[in-house]
Structure formats: C-alpha cells, structure tokens
Design a protein around this motif. Structure first.
Motif, PDB file in Angstrom:
ATOM      1  N   UNK A  18       0.843  -1.175   0.000  1.00 43.78           N
ATOM      2  CA  UNK A  18       0.000   0.000   0.000  1.00 43.78           C
ATOM      3  C   UNK A  18       0.883   1.231   0.000  1.00 43.78           C
ATOM      4  N   UNK A  19       0.413   2.236  -0.725  1.00 42.17           N
ATOM      5  CA  UNK A  19       1.157   3.491  -0.735  1.00 42.17           C
ATOM      6  C   UNK A  19       0.189   4.654  -0.879  1.00 42.17           C
ATOM      7  N   UNK A  20       0.676   5.835  -0.500  1.00 47.50           N
ATOM      8  CA  UNK A  20      -0.088   7.067  -0.675  1.00 47.50           C
ATOM      9  C   UNK A  20       0.841   8.074  -1.334  1.00 47.50           C
ATOM     10  N   UNK A  21       0.306   8.789  -2.321  1.00 47.39           N
ATOM     11  CA  UNK A  21       1.102   9.754  -3.063  1.00 47.39           C
ATOM     12  C   UNK A  21       0.345  11.074  -3.146  1.00 47.39           C
ATOM     13  N   UNK A  22       0.922  12.172  -2.745  1.00 50.72           N
ATOM     14  CA  UNK A  22       2.263  12.277  -2.174  1.00 50.72           C
ATOM     15  C   UNK A  22       2.287  11.755  -0.742  1.00 50.72           C
ATOM     16  N   UNK A  23       3.428  11.164  -0.320  1.00 51.44           N
ATOM     17  CA  UNK A  23       3.534  10.637   1.037  1.00 51.44           C
ATOM     18  C   UNK A  23       3.696  11.762   2.060  1.00 51.44           C
ATOM     19  N   UNK A  24       3.315  11.482   3.300  1.00 47.81           N
ATOM     20  CA  UNK A  24       3.569  12.440   4.373  1.00 47.81           C
ATOM     21  C   UNK A  24       2.531  13.519   4.485  1.00 47.81           C
ATOM     22  N   UNK A  25       2.971  14.769   4.367  1.00 45.37           N
ATOM     23  CA  UNK A  25       2.111  15.921   4.616  1.00 45.37           C
ATOM     24  C   UNK A  25       1.501  16.455   3.333  1.00 45.37           C
ATOM     25  N   UNK A  26       0.214  16.745   3.387  1.00 49.13           N
ATOM     26  CA  UNK A  26      -0.502  17.366   2.275  1.00 49.13           C
ATOM     27  C   UNK A  26      -1.298  18.534   2.840  1.00 49.13           C
ATOM     28  N   UNK A  27      -1.877  19.325   1.978  1.00 41.26           N
ATOM     29  CA  UNK A  27      -2.736  20.429   2.411  1.00 41.26           C
ATOM     30  C   UNK A  27      -4.190  20.029   2.267  1.00 41.26           C
ATOM     31  N   UNK A  28      -5.034  20.568   3.127  1.00 44.09           N
ATOM     32  CA  UNK A  28      -6.469  20.303   3.032  1.00 44.09           C
ATOM     33  C   UNK A  28      -6.938  20.617   1.618  1.00 44.09           C
ATOM     34  N   UNK A  29      -7.688  19.705   1.023  1.00 46.30           N
ATOM     35  CA  UNK A  29      -8.188  19.883  -0.328  1.00 46.30           C
ATOM     36  C   UNK A  29      -7.309  19.268  -1.399  1.00 46.30           C
ATOM     37  N   UNK A  30      -6.047  18.939  -1.076  1.00 43.36           N
ATOM     38  CA  UNK A  30      -5.170  18.288  -2.056  1.00 43.36           C
ATOM     39  C   UNK A  30      -5.680  16.880  -2.337  1.00 43.36           C
ATOM     40  N   UNK A  31      -5.565  16.441  -3.574  1.00 43.53           N
ATOM     41  CA  UNK A  31      -5.944  15.084  -3.936  1.00 43.53           C
ATOM     42  C   UNK A  31      -4.772  14.145  -3.653  1.00 43.53           C
TER      43      UNK A  31
END
Length: 87
Positions: free
Chosen positions: A1-14
């Motif tokens: 399993x992975x998430x992209x972008x990893x780590x920190x994102x901004x509210x509303x980012x896909x």
C-alpha cells in the motif's frame, strides 16, 4: 500500500492511494475497500481522496477474494497522513 504524495498534504489536495502489486495466491479476483479515517470510503486497487479538514488521518485497506471475504479481510495501517491548512 502506498499514498502519493507521502507524508504531509494540504487540506483539499488530492491524494492517490494504491494497492498495486496485491495478488491472490489462487489467482482469484480481489476487491479493495479503503477507509480514509474521516468517515469516507473508496474502492478499487487505486483510488483518490481529498481531506477537507487539517488533522492526522490513518487510512485502512481491506482486501477480499470473494470466497473468504469475512475471514480474509485485513486492515493495514498506513503511515498517518498529516493534512495542514492552506495558507
């Protein structure tokens, strides 16, 4: 399993969540059900999600093969996704 972008994102980012590489030893078709930690869900080997509010979220993935769905489901904890406010 992975998430992209990893780590920190901004509210509303896909964010893209992926279970690419998953397989069943018997070759059965698999179903993928995602829970994103904010009362939203998704399906499919790959899915996208946006978090509306800042916070730390844990996404989980359940995989079934159709014949042992109830007993073979597993939840795996992704690294928490930290969502920050837009500035």
């Amino acid at each position: 399993m992975s998430v992209d972008p990893p780590g920190t994102a901004k509210a509303g980012d896909s964010l893209t969540f992926s279970a690419v590489g998953s397989s069943d030893p018997d070759g059965d078709s698999l179903t993928f059900t995602w829970t994103f930690g904010d009362d939203n869900t998704g399906t499919g080997m790959t899915t996208s999600h946006s978090y509306a509010q800042p916070g730390d979220y844990t996404a989980r993935l359940a995989v079934g093969d159709g014949s042992h769905e109830a007993t073979d489901r597993k939840s795996t904890r992704l690294n928490p996704v930290t969502v920050r406010s837009r500035m």
